[in-house]
Design a protein around this motif. Sequence first.
Motif, PDB file in Angstrom:
ATOM      1  N   ASP A   1       1.078  -1.297  -0.211  1.00  0.00           N
ATOM      2  CA  ASP A   1       0.143   0.135   0.036  1.00  0.00           C
ATOM      3  C   ASP A   1       0.885   1.159   0.099  1.00  0.00           C
ATOM      4  O   ASP A   1       0.781   2.281  -0.837  1.00  0.00           O
ATOM      5  CB  ASP A   1      -0.933   0.130   1.195  1.00  0.00           C
ATOM      6  CG  ASP A   1      -1.915  -1.021   1.166  1.00  0.00           C
ATOM      7  OD1 ASP A   1      -2.104  -1.518   0.111  1.00  0.00           O
ATOM      8  OD2 ASP A   1      -2.739  -1.343   2.357  1.00  0.00           O
ATOM      9  N   ALA A   2       1.844   1.241   0.815  1.00  0.00           N
ATOM     10  CA  ALA A   2       2.706   2.583   0.858  1.00  0.00           C
ATOM     11  C   ALA A   2       3.575   2.700  -0.503  1.00  0.00           C
ATOM     12  O   ALA A   2       3.785   3.838  -0.940  1.00  0.00           O
ATOM     13  CB  ALA A   2       3.698   2.197   2.030  1.00  0.00           C
ATOM     14  N   LEU A   3       3.931   1.533  -1.314  1.00  0.00           N
ATOM     15  CA  LEU A   3       4.402   1.707  -2.459  1.00  0.00           C
ATOM     16  C   LEU A   3       3.615   2.453  -3.474  1.00  0.00           C
ATOM     17  O   LEU A   3       3.980   2.807  -4.627  1.00  0.00           O
ATOM     18  CB  LEU A   3       5.078   0.108  -2.965  1.00  0.00           C
ATOM     19  CG  LEU A   3       6.153  -0.268  -2.253  1.00  0.00           C
ATOM     20  CD1 LEU A   3       6.476  -1.620  -2.831  1.00  0.00           C
ATOM     21  CD2 LEU A   3       7.207   0.722  -2.086  1.00  0.00           C
ATOM     22  N   ARG A   4       2.284   2.056  -3.172  1.00  0.00           N
ATOM     23  CA  ARG A   4       1.220   2.458  -4.269  1.00  0.00           C
ATOM     24  C   ARG A   4       1.163   3.895  -4.219  1.00  0.00           C
ATOM     25  O   ARG A   4       0.507   4.661  -4.916  1.00  0.00           O
ATOM     26  CB  ARG A   4       0.025   1.815  -4.295  1.00  0.00           C
ATOM     27  CG  ARG A   4      -0.036   0.498  -4.878  1.00  0.00           C
ATOM     28  CD  ARG A   4      -1.427  -0.212  -4.906  1.00  0.00           C
ATOM     29  NE  ARG A   4      -1.134  -1.593  -5.010  1.00  0.00           N
ATOM     30  CZ  ARG A   4      -1.225  -2.685  -3.989  1.00  0.00           C
ATOM     31  NH1 ARG A   4      -1.790  -2.287  -2.860  1.00  0.00           N
ATOM     32  NH2 ARG A   4      -1.114  -3.795  -4.191  1.00  0.00           N
ATOM     33  N   ASN A   5       1.403   4.474  -2.995  1.00  0.00           N
ATOM     34  CA  ASN A   5       1.305   6.085  -2.885  1.00  0.00           C
ATOM     35  C   ASN A   5       1.693   6.736  -4.229  1.00  0.00           C
ATOM     36  O   ASN A   5       2.915   6.542  -4.548  1.00  0.00           O
ATOM     37  CB  ASN A   5       2.009   6.400  -1.594  1.00  0.00           C
ATOM     38  CG  ASN A   5       1.818   7.840  -1.051  1.00  0.00           C
ATOM     39  OD1 ASN A   5       1.821   8.640  -2.072  1.00  0.00           O
ATOM     40  ND2 ASN A   5       1.516   7.872   0.162  1.00  0.00           N
ATOM     41  N   PRO A   6       1.019   7.680  -4.450  1.00  0.00           N
ATOM     42  CA  PRO A   6       1.478   8.462  -5.695  1.00  0.00           C
ATOM     43  C   PRO A   6       2.585   9.210  -5.538  1.00  0.00           C
ATOM     44  O   PRO A   6       3.340   9.558  -6.635  1.00  0.00           O
ATOM     45  CB  PRO A   6       0.159   9.543  -5.635  1.00  0.00           C
ATOM     46  CG  PRO A   6      -0.927   8.563  -5.067  1.00  0.00           C
ATOM     47  CD  PRO A   6      -0.333   8.110  -3.842  1.00  0.00           C
ATOM     48  N   ALA A   7       3.165   9.579  -4.425  1.00  0.00           N
ATOM     49  CA  ALA A   7       4.214  10.255  -4.014  1.00  0.00           C
ATOM     50  C   ALA A   7       5.552   9.203  -4.701  1.00  0.00           C
ATOM     51  O   ALA A   7       6.805   9.900  -5.012  1.00  0.00           O
ATOM     52  CB  ALA A   7       4.324  10.651  -2.841  1.00  0.00           C
ATOM     53  N   LEU A   8       5.330   7.980  -4.360  1.00  0.00           N
ATOM     54  CA  LEU A   8       6.309   7.224  -4.461  1.00  0.00           C
ATOM     55  C   LEU A   8       6.225   6.747  -5.934  1.00  0.00           C
ATOM     56  O   LEU A   8       7.446   6.208  -6.767  1.00  0.00           O
ATOM     57  CB  LEU A   8       6.496   5.923  -3.788  1.00  0.00           C
ATOM     58  CG  LEU A   8       6.601   6.346  -2.268  1.00  0.00           C
ATOM     59  CD1 LEU A   8       6.864   5.131  -1.371  1.00  0.00           C
ATOM     60  CD2 LEU A   8       7.881   7.321  -2.129  1.00  0.00           C
ATOM     61  N   ALA A   9       5.194   6.437  -6.633  1.00  0.00           N
ATOM     62  CA  ALA A   9       4.993   5.809  -7.798  1.00  0.00           C
ATOM     63  C   ALA A   9       5.789   6.408  -9.013  1.00  0.00           C
ATOM     64  O   ALA A   9       6.621   5.408  -9.716  1.00  0.00           O
ATOM     65  CB  ALA A   9       3.550   5.932  -8.426  1.00  0.00           C
ATOM     66  N   PRO A  10       6.183   7.417  -9.247  1.00  0.00           N
ATOM     67  CA  PRO A  10       7.235   7.941 -10.438  1.00  0.00           C
ATOM     68  C   PRO A  10       8.442   7.356  -9.997  1.00  0.00           C
ATOM     69  O   PRO A  10       9.438   7.368 -10.940  1.00  0.00           O
ATOM     70  CB  PRO A  10       7.316   9.257 -10.341  1.00  0.00           C
ATOM     71  CG  PRO A  10       5.984   9.625  -9.699  1.00  0.00           C
ATOM     72  CD  PRO A  10       5.770   8.444  -8.543  1.00  0.00           C
ATOM     73  N   HIS A  11       8.972   7.142  -8.842  1.00  0.00           N
ATOM     74  CA  HIS A  11      10.381   6.739  -8.843  1.00  0.00           C
ATOM     75  C   HIS A  11      10.549   5.146  -8.594  1.00  0.00           C
ATOM     76  O   HIS A  11      11.616   4.806  -8.188  1.00  0.00           O
ATOM     77  CB  HIS A  11      10.657   7.416  -7.309  1.00  0.00           C
ATOM     78  CG  HIS A  11      10.576   8.760  -6.992  1.00  0.00           C
ATOM     79  ND1 HIS A  11      11.404   9.835  -7.615  1.00  0.00           N
ATOM     80  CD2 HIS A  11       9.422   9.373  -6.826  1.00  0.00           C
ATOM     81  CE1 HIS A  11      10.939  11.003  -7.440  1.00  0.00           C
ATOM     82  NE2 HIS A  11       9.764  10.819  -7.000  1.00  0.00           N
ATOM     83  N   LEU A  12       9.671   4.416  -8.576  1.00  0.00           N
ATOM     84  CA  LEU A  12       9.634   3.116  -8.177  1.00  0.00           C
ATOM     85  C   LEU A  12       9.779   2.264  -9.445  1.00  0.00           C
ATOM     86  O   LEU A  12       9.075   2.462 -10.505  1.00  0.00           O
ATOM     87  CB  LEU A  12       8.108   2.604  -7.638  1.00  0.00           C
ATOM     88  CG  LEU A  12       8.001   1.289  -7.248  1.00  0.00           C
ATOM     89  CD1 LEU A  12       8.962   0.833  -6.103  1.00  0.00           C
ATOM     90  CD2 LEU A  12       6.547   1.039  -6.711  1.00  0.00           C
ATOM     91  N   ARG A  13      10.663   1.271  -9.445  1.00  0.00           N
ATOM     92  CA  ARG A  13      11.042   0.174 -10.112  1.00  0.00           C
ATOM     93  C   ARG A  13      10.867  -1.193  -9.398  1.00  0.00           C
ATOM     94  O   ARG A  13      11.368  -1.447  -8.532  1.00  0.00           O
ATOM     95  CB  ARG A  13      12.382   0.308 -10.969  1.00  0.00           C
ATOM     96  CG  ARG A  13      12.503   1.346 -11.775  1.00  0.00           C
ATOM     97  CD  ARG A  13      13.611   1.337 -12.562  1.00  0.00           C
ATOM     98  NE  ARG A  13      13.855   0.084 -13.548  1.00  0.00           N
ATOM     99  CZ  ARG A  13      14.782  -0.266 -14.263  1.00  0.00           C
ATOM    100  NH1 ARG A  13      15.902   0.466 -14.173  1.00  0.00           N
ATOM    101  NH2 ARG A  13      14.697  -1.651 -14.782  1.00  0.00           N
ATOM    102  N   LEU A  14       9.735  -1.975 -10.010  1.00  0.00           N
ATOM    103  CA  LEU A  14       9.758  -3.247  -9.108  1.00  0.00           C
ATOM    104  C   LEU A  14       9.848  -4.213  -9.967  1.00  0.00           C
ATOM    105  O   LEU A  14       9.633  -4.518 -11.361  1.00  0.00           O
ATOM    106  CB  LEU A  14       7.926  -3.132  -9.186  1.00  0.00           C
ATOM    107  CG  LEU A  14       7.398  -4.118  -8.227  1.00  0.00           C
ATOM    108  CD1 LEU A  14       8.022  -3.975  -6.876  1.00  0.00           C
ATOM    109  CD2 LEU A  14       5.795  -4.087  -8.030  1.00  0.00           C
ATOM    110  N   HIS A  15      10.946  -5.300  -9.433  1.00  0.00           N
ATOM    111  CA  HIS A  15      11.179  -6.543  -9.893  1.00  0.00           C
ATOM    112  C   HIS A  15      10.505  -7.674  -9.419  1.00  0.00           C
ATOM    113  O   HIS A  15      10.909  -7.785  -8.269  1.00  0.00           O
ATOM    114  CB  HIS A  15      12.805  -6.551  -9.944  1.00  0.00           C
ATOM    115  CG  HIS A  15      13.267  -7.927 -10.466  1.00  0.00           C
ATOM    116  ND1 HIS A  15      14.099  -7.903 -11.378  1.00  0.00           N
ATOM    117  CD2 HIS A  15      13.122  -9.142  -9.950  1.00  0.00           C
ATOM    118  CE1 HIS A  15      14.494  -9.118 -11.169  1.00  0.00           C
ATOM    119  NE2 HIS A  15      14.071 -10.042 -10.608  1.00  0.00           N
ATOM    120  N   LEU A  16       9.802  -8.197 -10.260  1.00  0.00           N
ATOM    121  CA  LEU A  16       9.052  -9.701  -9.335  1.00  0.00           C
ATOM    122  C   LEU A  16       9.657 -10.740 -10.087  1.00  0.00           C
ATOM    123  O   LEU A  16       9.603 -10.882 -11.579  1.00  0.00           O
ATOM    124  CB  LEU A  16       7.671  -9.500  -9.626  1.00  0.00           C
ATOM    125  CG  LEU A  16       6.906  -8.218  -8.793  1.00  0.00           C
ATOM    126  CD1 LEU A  16       5.403  -8.319  -9.288  1.00  0.00           C
ATOM    127  CD2 LEU A  16       7.216  -8.175  -7.507  1.00  0.00           C
TER     128      LEU A  16
END
Length: 320
Positions: free
Chosen positions: A155-170
């Motif tokens: 949930d914290a990662l989905r925060n719009p303040a973080l989204a532009p900076h996030l790269r997710l590797h699954l």
Amino acid sequence: MSLERTLTVRVERISRETPEILAFELAHPWGRALPGYEAGAHIDVHMPGGFSRQYSLARAPSNAVSSYVIGVKREAESRGGSASMHERVREGDLLAISAPRNTFPLREEAGHHLLMAGGIGMTPLLAMAQALAARGASFTLCVFARGEDHLAFADALRNPALAPHLRLHLDQGDASQRIDLHALLAERAPNTHLYVCGPGGFMKAVREAAAHWPEDTLHAEYFAAPTDANTGTGLPFTLRLAQRGISVPVAADQTAVDALHEVGIDIPVSCQQGLCGTCVVEGDGEGAEHRDFCLTGSERRHKVALCCSRAKGRELVLQL
Ligand code: FES
């Protein structure tokens, strides 16, 4: 040896983040403010069964700190710490903790912050990302997890303040979104600092891929000493305590902390693995064989972690 002063907190909330990770929110029993901290800080948690473990704070600090949030992964090979937190701690329980300490701070001199989080290693880096977003700093948060259902603090990662900076590797996700560590770290953009936290294999892979980066731009937070780490024993040497004007012998099978304890000088300790920074003192770092995992290259010039480090030669001078 002595432990640092402890605080008592109440477990306000326990929430399941993934099948293996629980988040614990800890507050003052009477609702008072808790000691402040900086992103990257951790606390020692003293838990049922006599175990003590360090956990990073997983939320950016605010002016008045009403609670701390930690994430605890139940380790398959737990020596008791994570199992105790998962099985024996319930909402409403009181726990003793240390005040926050920070051996993994954001570097003010960095122009860009590259945050690399593996699994539960996300906790300090999430706090850092939130702090950087709040101040409008330049950063990238790379999060590595097995799959969506193993992603803590989603949930914290989905925060719009973080989204532009996030790269997710699954690992189990679309191959096109996976991050190639060597490609990512091949070139260091000017003034970029790298921060990494995660399981041992992940830390090793990141550090190897960034081996050509300047040492003072690499910052790592370890959960446990690497399996190939040196132990706290070795050749005998002498500690020269500059302020007291005395020398203290350290035997081959002794740590500096133990030798000082024998002459009545107690150095606070916690992890005793060179991870937490509790036992760090000022001294001639150039004369030390550093075996810690918490000091930076520049700190090692004038600081020594006494639970594990030894003298390079016959004598080590400390400002004690
Ligand atoms: S006691 Fe944790 S680094 Fe020495």
